[in-house]
Design a protein around this motif. Structure first.
Motif, PDB file in Angstrom:
ATOM      1  N   PHE A  85      -5.026   3.268  -0.764  1.00 33.41           N
ATOM      2  CA  PHE A  85      -5.114   1.815  -0.632  1.00 33.41           C
ATOM      3  C   PHE A  85      -3.764   1.146  -0.920  1.00 33.41           C
ATOM      4  O   PHE A  85      -3.515   0.026  -0.485  1.00 33.41           O
ATOM      5  CB  PHE A  85      -6.190   1.255  -1.568  1.00 33.41           C
ATOM      6  CG  PHE A  85      -7.576   1.593  -1.123  1.00 33.41           C
ATOM      7  CD1 PHE A  85      -8.329   0.682  -0.409  1.00 33.41           C
ATOM      8  CD2 PHE A  85      -8.122   2.838  -1.403  1.00 33.41           C
ATOM      9  CE1 PHE A  85      -9.608   1.000   0.018  1.00 33.41           C
ATOM     10  CE2 PHE A  85      -9.398   3.168  -0.986  1.00 33.41           C
ATOM     11  CZ  PHE A  85     -10.145   2.251  -0.272  1.00 33.41           C
ATOM     12  N   ILE A  86      -2.910   1.830  -1.663  1.00 38.78           N
ATOM     13  CA  ILE A  86      -1.577   1.305  -1.990  1.00 38.78           C
ATOM     14  C   ILE A  86      -0.559   1.687  -0.915  1.00 38.78           C
ATOM     15  O   ILE A  86       0.364   0.928  -0.628  1.00 38.78           O
ATOM     16  CB  ILE A  86      -1.139   1.822  -3.381  1.00 38.78           C
ATOM     17  CG1 ILE A  86      -2.043   1.198  -4.453  1.00 38.78           C
ATOM     18  CG2 ILE A  86       0.326   1.516  -3.657  1.00 38.78           C
ATOM     19  CD1 ILE A  86      -1.825   1.730  -5.846  1.00 38.78           C
ATOM     20  N   GLN A  87      -0.758   2.818  -0.288  1.00 36.67           N
ATOM     21  CA  GLN A  87       0.197   3.334   0.700  1.00 36.67           C
ATOM     22  C   GLN A  87       0.583   2.318   1.775  1.00 36.67           C
ATOM     23  O   GLN A  87       1.761   2.232   2.129  1.00 36.67           O
ATOM     24  CB  GLN A  87      -0.361   4.608   1.326  1.00 36.67           C
ATOM     25  CG  GLN A  87       0.619   5.308   2.229  1.00 36.67           C
ATOM     26  CD  GLN A  87       0.057   6.621   2.768  1.00 36.67           C
ATOM     27  OE1 GLN A  87      -1.131   6.905   2.628  1.00 36.67           O
ATOM     28  NE2 GLN A  87       0.905   7.402   3.384  1.00 36.67           N
ATOM     29  N   PRO A  88      -0.346   1.508   2.326  1.00 33.47           N
ATOM     30  CA  PRO A  88       0.063   0.528   3.344  1.00 33.47           C
ATOM     31  C   PRO A  88       1.089  -0.499   2.843  1.00 33.47           C
ATOM     32  O   PRO A  88       1.762  -1.152   3.638  1.00 33.47           O
ATOM     33  CB  PRO A  88      -1.248  -0.157   3.735  1.00 33.47           C
ATOM     34  CG  PRO A  88      -2.313   0.824   3.382  1.00 33.47           C
ATOM     35  CD  PRO A  88      -1.799   1.542   2.162  1.00 33.47           C
ATOM     36  N   LEU A  89       1.212  -0.644   1.525  1.00 35.45           N
ATOM     37  CA  LEU A  89       2.178  -1.597   0.962  1.00 35.45           C
ATOM     38  C   LEU A  89       3.584  -1.004   0.823  1.00 35.45           C
ATOM     39  O   LEU A  89       4.529  -1.733   0.499  1.00 35.45           O
ATOM     40  CB  LEU A  89       1.697  -2.074  -0.416  1.00 35.45           C
ATOM     41  CG  LEU A  89       0.401  -2.873  -0.426  1.00 35.45           C
ATOM     42  CD1 LEU A  89      -0.047  -3.137  -1.856  1.00 35.45           C
ATOM     43  CD2 LEU A  89       0.569  -4.180   0.334  1.00 35.45           C
ATOM     44  N   LEU A  90       3.732   0.291   1.062  1.00 36.58           N
ATOM     45  CA  LEU A  90       5.032   0.936   0.859  1.00 36.58           C
ATOM     46  C   LEU A  90       6.181   0.268   1.615  1.00 36.58           C
ATOM     47  O   LEU A  90       7.243   0.050   1.013  1.00 36.58           O
ATOM     48  CB  LEU A  90       4.958   2.428   1.205  1.00 36.58           C
ATOM     49  CG  LEU A  90       4.296   3.284   0.140  1.00 36.58           C
ATOM     50  CD1 LEU A  90       4.121   4.717   0.642  1.00 36.58           C
ATOM     51  CD2 LEU A  90       5.093   3.282  -1.150  1.00 36.58           C
ATOM     52  N   PRO A  91       6.034  -0.081   2.890  1.00 37.76           N
ATOM     53  CA  PRO A  91       7.167  -0.743   3.557  1.00 37.76           C
ATOM     54  C   PRO A  91       7.610  -2.022   2.847  1.00 37.76           C
ATOM     55  O   PRO A  91       8.806  -2.277   2.705  1.00 37.76           O
ATOM     56  CB  PRO A  91       6.642  -1.044   4.966  1.00 37.76           C
ATOM     57  CG  PRO A  91       5.567  -0.026   5.189  1.00 37.76           C
ATOM     58  CD  PRO A  91       4.936   0.187   3.822  1.00 37.76           C
ATOM     59  N   GLN A  92       6.647  -2.812   2.366  1.00 42.22           N
ATOM     60  CA  GLN A  92       6.992  -4.042   1.650  1.00 42.22           C
ATOM     61  C   GLN A  92       7.692  -3.722   0.317  1.00 42.22           C
ATOM     62  O   GLN A  92       8.654  -4.390  -0.053  1.00 42.22           O
ATOM     63  CB  GLN A  92       5.731  -4.858   1.359  1.00 42.22           C
ATOM     64  CG  GLN A  92       5.053  -5.425   2.590  1.00 42.22           C
ATOM     65  CD  GLN A  92       3.785  -6.154   2.212  1.00 42.22           C
ATOM     66  OE1 GLN A  92       3.839  -7.187   1.553  1.00 42.22           O
ATOM     67  NE2 GLN A  92       2.642  -5.627   2.618  1.00 42.22           N
ATOM     68  N   ILE A  93       7.182  -2.719  -0.379  1.00 36.39           N
ATOM     69  CA  ILE A  93       7.785  -2.320  -1.654  1.00 36.39           C
ATOM     70  C   ILE A  93       9.214  -1.847  -1.424  1.00 36.39           C
ATOM     71  O   ILE A  93      10.138  -2.253  -2.139  1.00 36.39           O
ATOM     72  CB  ILE A  93       6.949  -1.222  -2.346  1.00 36.39           C
ATOM     73  CG1 ILE A  93       5.559  -1.756  -2.710  1.00 36.39           C
ATOM     74  CG2 ILE A  93       7.665  -0.702  -3.591  1.00 36.39           C
ATOM     75  CD1 ILE A  93       4.574  -0.664  -3.134  1.00 36.39           C
ATOM     76  N   PHE A  94       9.406  -0.991  -0.424  1.00 34.21           N
ATOM     77  CA  PHE A  94      10.743  -0.460  -0.126  1.00 34.21           C
ATOM     78  C   PHE A  94      11.726  -1.587   0.189  1.00 34.21           C
ATOM     79  O   PHE A  94      12.884  -1.539  -0.217  1.00 34.21           O
ATOM     80  CB  PHE A  94      10.706   0.522   1.044  1.00 34.21           C
ATOM     81  CG  PHE A  94      10.010   1.822   0.745  1.00 34.21           C
ATOM     82  CD1 PHE A  94       9.892   2.316  -0.543  1.00 34.21           C
ATOM     83  CD2 PHE A  94       9.465   2.564   1.768  1.00 34.21           C
ATOM     84  CE1 PHE A  94       9.261   3.525  -0.807  1.00 34.21           C
ATOM     85  CE2 PHE A  94       8.835   3.780   1.520  1.00 34.21           C
ATOM     86  CZ  PHE A  94       8.730   4.257   0.232  1.00 34.21           C
ATOM     87  N   MET A  95      11.266  -2.604   0.918  1.00 33.00           N
ATOM     88  CA  MET A  95      12.140  -3.730   1.258  1.00 33.00           C
ATOM     89  C   MET A  95      12.479  -4.575   0.030  1.00 33.00           C
ATOM     90  O   MET A  95      13.580  -5.100  -0.078  1.00 33.00           O
ATOM     91  CB  MET A  95      11.490  -4.609   2.331  1.00 33.00           C
ATOM     92  CG  MET A  95      11.521  -3.991   3.709  1.00 33.00           C
ATOM     93  SD  MET A  95      10.738  -5.024   4.964  1.00 33.00           S
ATOM     94  CE  MET A  95      11.528  -6.597   4.711  1.00 33.00           C
TER      95      MET A  95
END
Length: 110
Positions: A85-95
């Protein structure tokens, strides 16, 4: 290289994904801070020179004067604490990681 602290409810798999983006990443468990209350935990994070605190605790901005704390906060708004459920947020976190400003809250949604 930012130093990131993951709150105790964040899946450990996130740590290893964040290490891929050249960050120093530690969990609350790594630091031996399990069960430490938020106020003390945030003080320890600042004292140990963390830059970013990642949590799912949506109440942190209301419980603490974030602008006075020398940390950037990334709040993950997820319906479930499992990594999937957290994985889809990875691009936002990385940015966010390179430019996250201390004293700010970044609330992320899927």
């Amino acid at each position: 290289m930012p130093k990131i602290l993951l709150d105790e409810n964040i899946p450990k798999r996130l740590k290893f994904r964040l290490l891929e983006v050249k960050s120093d990443v530690f969990t609350v468990k790594d630091m031996d801070w399990l069960s430490v209350k938020n106020g003390k935990l945030l003080a320890l994070a600042v004292e140990n020179r963390f830059d970013i605190f990642v949590t799912t605790d949506k109440n942190i901005p209301f419980q603490h004067n974030i602008s006075q704390i020398d940390l950037a906060f990334i709040v993950l708004n997820v319906s479930n604490l499992k990594y999937e459920f957290i994985q889809p947020l990875l691009p936002q976190i990385f940015m966010l990681i390179p430019d996250a400003a201390k004293g700010q809250v970044y609330s992320l949604h899927v």
